[in-house]
Design an enzyme around this catalytic site. Structure first.
Site, PDB file in Angstrom:
ATOM      1  N   GLU A   1       4.361   8.611  -3.962  1.00  0.00           N
ATOM      2  CA  GLU A   1       5.136   8.166  -2.801  1.00  0.00           C
ATOM      3  C   GLU A   1       6.259   7.206  -3.194  1.00  0.00           C
ATOM      4  O   GLU A   1       6.826   6.528  -2.347  1.00  0.00           O
ATOM      5  CB  GLU A   1       4.216   7.504  -1.771  1.00  0.00           C
ATOM      6  CG  GLU A   1       3.265   8.479  -1.098  1.00  0.00           C
ATOM      7  CD  GLU A   1       2.447   7.833   0.008  1.00  0.00           C
ATOM      8  OE1 GLU A   1       2.619   6.620   0.236  1.00  0.00           O
ATOM      9  OE2 GLU A   1       1.639   8.536   0.633  1.00  0.00           O
TER      10      GLU A   1
ATOM     11  N   GLU B   1       0.897  -1.163   0.000  1.00  0.00           N
ATOM     12  CA  GLU B   1       0.000   0.000   0.000  1.00  0.00           C
ATOM     13  C   GLU B   1       0.928   1.203   0.000  1.00  0.00           C
ATOM     14  O   GLU B   1       1.222   1.786   1.033  1.00  0.00           O
ATOM     15  CB  GLU B   1      -0.930  -0.013   1.225  1.00  0.00           C
ATOM     16  CG  GLU B   1      -2.241   0.720   0.973  1.00  0.00           C
ATOM     17  CD  GLU B   1      -2.156   2.228   1.163  1.00  0.00           C
ATOM     18  OE1 GLU B   1      -1.311   2.863   0.490  1.00  0.00           O
ATOM     19  OE2 GLU B   1      -2.919   2.747   1.974  1.00  0.00           O
TER      20      GLU B   1
END
Length: 647
Positions: A153, A144
């Site tokens: 990210e 995730e």
């Protein structure tokens, strides 16, 4: 052990040295993180659990042991799901040490220490082999690593490394696939967040127009994505020019590349208009068949709008084309999505990308400096013609032809407005006030400190505009935002109280107890009290030497759960003209619906302990408050609590 930290005070402008706990920095990160929001994301949790069960079953059906690699484990939730689903062992990677320590405790408390190994490293530092962190490669990859932009990210480099070094070829992956979608729109409102519009000023000589410089007009804008709660943008604020286009997909079960790439989609505009903005979102499919899907689609593109999951850790993206372009209904165009290892951007092409060498263009970068000075809400604020008209109206009442003008604000056009009103010299100190360093509404009281610093240079009878400011508050019930501060307790059958306690301890630190800035136009709420004025600040006079204090009790007029107090500033330009950074009009008397200034962030002070969302409506009927402005530091110290809650 204590350490000294420097902090720039946005209100006074001074740099202060403060004594802090040695763990201060990570406490701030935990306090302001989205961990609680993710744990409350039922749709995310359920879909991951279903996908993990299916992946473990596929591996077991092949007669293999199920060895799981969980990158970015956080609380360890997905690893515990994997073991519960039948995985033989799980390696849980977490680079943030406080979070890794919490994961170890949560795993132990839930009884999985013998089957989950928490590794406190970045995944690119994990080793495989007899003496390594993992004895062998995993055959199930669970991650995730996504943000609102999907890849912001560092998901692509992390996947790329994992496939090369940590997992078997053609491993099972949860999620299995991600797809990025885009929709081209025309939107004057959103375009005003990126471009400076001509500003119209009514003068004694007629209408004057302040035209943006050519380099500002031609600048492609800031390269970063604008992430917002797109569901709170009214459909009346944009015109759809294209269908929803699937731009590109990433198969996480195979080797992933972090190299720059572009993907084009041919489409025919649904209507003629001006192509300005690309709205974008993604979905993730947890299984190869695509039966288990988690989507970020806004309500008009969602398969089941009634069952949409509210979330704040994943929202939707707004991208601005480098320049607006006319499009004609039915005339084919190509929308191109470009990405590098961390960012996505879009361009519009009129010919096939295969025939256009310009398609592999570099990520747009601001070359006019304006986008480095002004953020998107600030562009919208400057482009707000009604706001400009109110400043012009106030300026007319104070301008004189025989004095000196001093404008104190960051990137303000007030001095240009004054010039266009035909005044060469005015006796006026003016500000919006707006300063780029300000996070909370009262940080712009820096204007008051500057006014005090130049006091000796102000002549007799000199005017100051705004003349005063006031701090206001209202108690609200949020429709959804309360989730980011609400304890989770139990998540899909796993005890995560340790995470709740960790967040609570982090919130006990000084800065984390302060109000938080939030753009409340994106977060619907209803007022439970009438708004009230807490403090006033007289800009006609220098900053006082003594603190300004206020305390009292506010009655809640409407039933509901009092989640927070919202605070904002109102600036009194003249006795007749006031600008609010918060409520723009009185709350609906029946339901208390709030209309917030869309250009400003309001300050949200969440009540602690947070109201139990399962409790019956009603609850405490009064809220007490104590607020104190310290002129020596510029700090506003506050406390709000339910008056009938014991200390």
């Amino acid at each position: 052990m204590k350490i000294f930290c420097s902090r720039a005070n946005p209100t006074t402008g001074s740099v202060e040295w403060l004594e802090e706990d040695e763990h201060y920095d990570y406490h701030q990160e935990i306090a302001r993180s989205s961990y609680a929001d993710m744990l409350h994301d039922k749709d995310r949790n359920v879909k991951y659990y279903q996908g993990i069960r299916a992946a473990v079953s596929r591996v077991k059906d092949r007669g293999q042991k199920a060895l799981v690699l969980d990158i970015g484990t956080g609380t360890g939730l997905l690893s515990m799901m994997a073991v519960t689903a039948g995985a033989d062992f799980c390696y849980a990677i977490e680079v943030f040490k406080p979070m890794a320590d919490a994961a170890v405790k949560i795993v132990e408390k839930n009884g999985f220490s013998d089957k989950i190994k928490v590794i406190n490293k970045h995944s690119t530092e994990v080793t495989v082999g007899p003496e390594g962190d993992m004895p062998c490669r995993a055959n199930i990859l669970v991650t995730e690593l996504f943000d609102t932009e999907l890849i912001g990210e560092g998901a692509l480099p992390s996947y790329e490394h994992a496939h090369r070094h940590l997992v078997e070829e053609n491993c099972e992956a949860v999620p299995h696939r991600a797809t990025v979608y885009a929709q081209l729109v025309e939107s004057g409102r959103m375009w005003s967040w990126n471009k400076l519009f001509p500003i119209h000023v009514q003068t004694s000589l007629g209408e004057q127009v302040i035209v943006p410089p050519v380099d500002v007009e031609s600048c492609p804008g800031a390269p970063s994505v604008c992430d917002i709660q797109l569901n709170q943008v009214s459909p009346a604020d944009f015109t759809v020019l294209s269908d929803v286009l699937p731009m590109f997909s990433i198969d996480f079960s195979k080797q992933v590349s972090s190299s720059a790439a572009c993907h084009s989609r041919r489409f025919e505009p649904l209507t003629s208009g001006r192509a300005q903005v690309v709205l974008s979102w993604w979905d993730i499919e947890m299984d190869p068949e695509g039966k288990i899907k988690c989507t970020m689609a806004p309500f008009w593109a969602h398969s089941d709008p009634e069952e949409m999951q509210w979330r704040d850790h994943w929202m939707q993206c707004v991208y601005f084309l480098p320049q607006e372009e006319p499009v004609v209904q039915g005339s084919a165009l190509y929308l191109v999505a470009h990405h590098d290892d961390y960012c996505v951007w879009y361009s519009l092409q009129r010919t096939s990308p295969e025939k256009n060498e310009r398609v592999r263009q570099m990520r747009p970068v601001c070359d006019c400096q304006a986008h480095l000075l002004w953020n998107r809400p600030r562009f919208g604020e400057i482009n707000d013609q009604d706001r400009t008209d109110r400043y012009v109206q106030a300026l007319r009442t104070v301008l004189k032809p025989d004095s000196v003008c001093l404008c104190v604000s960051d990137g303000s056009l007030l001095s240009v407005l004054a010039h266009h009103l035909g005044v060469e010299q005015v006796s006026l100190l003016l500000g919006e006030p707006f300063f780029t360093t300000s996070l909370l509404p009262w940080h712009n009281l820096y204007f008051w400190y500057v006014r005090t610093a130049v006091d000796q240079h102000l002549g007799p009878g000199a005017m100051v505009m705004p003349q005063a400011a006031s701090l206001h508050a209202v108690v609200v019930e949020f429709r959804d935002l309360w989730r980011i501060r609400s304890p989770c307790g139990d998540c899909e059958g796993f005890d995560v109280h340790i995470m709740d306690d960790m967040i609570k301890r982090a919130l006990d630190f000084r800065e984390s107890r302060e109000a938080e800035p939030h753009p409340l136009w994106e977060y619907p709420c209803r007022s439970l009290s009438e708004p009230w004025q807490i403090l006033t600040f007289d800009f006609q006079q220098p900053v006082p030497l003594q603190p300004l204090c206020a305390e009292g009790t506010v009655e809640l007029r409407r039933p509901g759960q009092s989640h927070a107090a919202v605070l904002w500033m109102e600036y009194h330009l003249t006795p007749e003209c006031t600008l609010s950074t918060g409520l723009l009009e009185p709350a609906d008397p029946e339901v208390g619906g709030c209309c917030w200034n869309p250009h400003c962030k309001q300050a949200v002070y969440f009540f602690s302990p947070a109201p139990d969302p399962r409790a019956l409506l009603g609850g405490p009927r009064t809220v007490s408050y104590a607020v104190e402005f310290h002129p020596d530091t510029g700090d506003i110290i506050m406390e709000f609590r339910h008056a009938d809650t014991p200390d």
